[in-house]
Structures are given as C-alpha cells and as structure tokens.
Design an enzyme around this catalytic site. Structure first.
Site, PDB file in Angstrom:
ATOM      1  N   ASN A  10      28.265  37.182  47.222  1.00  0.00           N
ATOM      2  CA  ASN A  10      28.061  38.317  48.128  1.00  0.00           C
ATOM      3  C   ASN A  10      28.195  37.889  49.597  1.00  0.00           C
ATOM      4  O   ASN A  10      27.352  38.210  50.436  1.00  0.00           O
ATOM      5  CB  ASN A  10      26.686  38.957  47.869  1.00  0.00           C
ATOM      6  N   GLU A  36      33.557  36.865  45.592  1.00  0.00           N
ATOM      7  CA  GLU A  36      33.213  37.629  46.788  1.00  0.00           C
ATOM      8  C   GLU A  36      32.798  36.688  47.920  1.00  0.00           C
ATOM      9  O   GLU A  36      31.777  36.869  48.584  1.00  0.00           O
ATOM     10  CB  GLU A  36      32.133  38.673  46.508  1.00  0.00           C
ATOM     11  N   ASP A 153      32.779  37.572  38.078  1.00  0.00           N
ATOM     12  CA  ASP A 153      32.224  38.917  38.135  1.00  0.00           C
ATOM     13  C   ASP A 153      33.287  39.838  37.558  1.00  0.00           C
ATOM     14  O   ASP A 153      34.252  40.184  38.232  1.00  0.00           O
ATOM     15  CB  ASP A 153      31.895  39.269  39.590  1.00  0.00           C
ATOM     16  N   ASN A 155      32.754  42.885  36.564  1.00  0.00           N
ATOM     17  CA  ASN A 155      32.469  44.264  36.981  1.00  0.00           C
ATOM     18  C   ASN A 155      32.546  45.278  35.841  1.00  0.00           C
ATOM     19  O   ASN A 155      32.923  46.435  36.039  1.00  0.00           O
ATOM     20  CB  ASN A 155      33.387  44.670  38.142  1.00  0.00           C
ATOM     21  N   HIS A 255      23.559  38.866  43.059  1.00  0.00           N
ATOM     22  CA  HIS A 255      23.843  38.351  41.734  1.00  0.00           C
ATOM     23  C   HIS A 255      23.062  37.051  41.518  1.00  0.00           C
ATOM     24  O   HIS A 255      22.646  36.410  42.487  1.00  0.00           O
ATOM     25  CB  HIS A 255      25.327  38.029  41.560  1.00  0.00           C
TER      26      HIS A 255
END
Length: 263
Positions: A10, A36, A153, A155, A255
């Site tokens: 993040n 990310e 990730d 998603n 996360h």
C-alpha cells in the site's frame, strides 16, 4: 527449505515509515513479493531500493504513483522478467518474476476493478490475457524441471469463506461470479492455493481489511492475497501464516504478509 512472503505494501515509502524496513530485516523469508509499491526505484532510499543481502527487481507503473511490483530475493536469480507479454500491461507495474535455480517466483498485482466502470473492463482484459500465460509458464517450467510460485494481490476472494461479509458483496468487484469462476480456471490449470491446501476450512484467515471503521478490529476482512504454486511445490508446503499485526496502530499496510514454508 524455501520460505516466501507476499504482501501488498500500500505504498512502499509509506510502509517504510511505519515498519516495513524493520519487518524486511527481521523476516526469515528467502523471497518477498511486494505489490502496490507506487514508486520508481529512483524515488526509493537505498534501504528500500537495494537493501544489503537482497537481489531486487522493481517493476514500476508508467502511471506515476500507481501499482508497481517488486521482488526481493536472498537467492541470486538466474534471470528476471517484467510483464507477461501482453502489450497493454507491459509497463503497468503488475507483474514481475525471478528465475531462481529451482523455482520461478512471481509478484502479481491484479487490477482491483469497479463494477460498471472502465476499471472493471481493464480487470477482465487482464484476467483473459494472464490465464494463458500462467498455463504457458507452468508448462515451460515443468519441462525445465522447475516449479512456479505466483504470489500477490489477486483482488479476488474465491469462496464465501474468503470474506466476512460475502452476502453483501455478491455484486461487488472482487467477489463477482465471473471473477470467482476465473479463479477456478487458474486452479483447473494446475495451480494450487497453498493456504487452502493446508487449511481447507474457513472463515479466512483474511489478508486485507479496510481502513474504514472497525474492519481490522472486528476482523471484517477479505482473503485476496495468495501464494499459488505448481503441484510439486505445493506438496512440499509445510506452513502458511498470515502475519496479522498485533493491533491497528502497528499496521504498516492495509494488507498482511502471507508467508509460506516449503520443505
């Protein structure tokens, strides 16, 4: 023995200020896949760009401040690859892999999507292009006597046990029937969700919690971060742990790292 972690940071620079650097120094993992990252290598201090003892590949997005994946490995790679050959996504900062002596380890950041918007269309195009690559990668690796491990990730919460409020999210991106079905085709292609192999019962454990409200405190999360292995490697998996922070204030990302050990 091989230990691998995957985590959506993040924003790597923000995570570094909250504890990621200390976590990376302390982890026993041989490979860490980050998603990310949201930074060019030139934006990062040496402690993040090229920390001592790690071989690193950064795959930033051409869109500044978005996406980006990285791989940190204590094992020297034989080669690296950025992107999976689909022109639309080559510079999107969503995929990178390291070819180690016995295993190909990849970091994936699959688009998050948003129902009824171009972002969902992008996610669907990505999934359509990525599945054939996964199939090709598995076949080539097996022919070369290697394993594959794709951490990231994804998603997508594959099953009802993979998110707390599944009933309320049946029409939400990340839990749409077509997304869940696509994830099923990844499994059908021979990839194994190593966490579910060891722990087939739910709920969770979750890997992402919204910063809104009391989601973390109430464990109202989603399991969307996976380590997907080819069968031979999956059979060698002896442990999978979600490194959930002890408390809300000790989080350095929304996360948690997922760490697997292979004997």
């Amino acid at each position: 023995m091989l230990k691998v972690s995957t985590v959506n940071v993040n924003g790597l620079r923000a995570a570094a200020k909250k504890g990621f650097v200390e976590w990376l120094a302390a982890t026993e993992s041989h490979v860490v896949a980050c998603q990310e990252v949201r930074a060019e290598e030139s934006d990062l201090p040496v402690s993040l760009a090229r920390p001592d003892g790690w071989h690193v590949v950064h795959a930033p997005s051409a869109a500044k401040g978005r996406s980006g994946v990285s791989l940190y490995s204590r094992i020297e790679p034989e080669s690296v690859r950025i992107g999976f050959g689909e022109p639309e996504f080559e510079d999107s900062g969503r995929y990178a892999e390291m070819h180690l002596p016995e295993v190909i380890v990849a970091s994936l950041y699959l688009p998050s999507g948003d129902v009824g918007t171009p972002r969902q269309d992008e996610k669907e195009r990505f999934m359509a292009a990525f599945l054939p690559y996964l199939e090709e990668l598995k076949a080539k690796a097996e022919a070369a006597g290697k394993h594959v491990l794709v951490g990231g990730d994804w998603n997508i919460a594959h099953a009802e046990i993979d998110l707390k409020n599944w009933r309320a999210n049946r029409k939400s991106s990340g839990f749409l029937p077509e997304e869940r079905a696509w994830f099923g085709t990844v499994l059908d292609a021979g990839y194994v969700d190593v966490q579910r192999k060891l722990f087939p019962e739910g709920p969770g454990p979750y890997t992402w919690w919204s910063y809104r409200g009391k989601a973390f405190d109430n464990d109202t999360g989603w399991r969307i971060d996976y380590l997907m292995a080819t069968p031979g490697l999956a059979e060698a998996c002896t442990s999978v742990v979600v490194e959930r922070a002890e408390s809300y204030d000790k989080r350095w990302s929304d996360h948690a790292p997922v760490t697997a050990t292979f004997a």
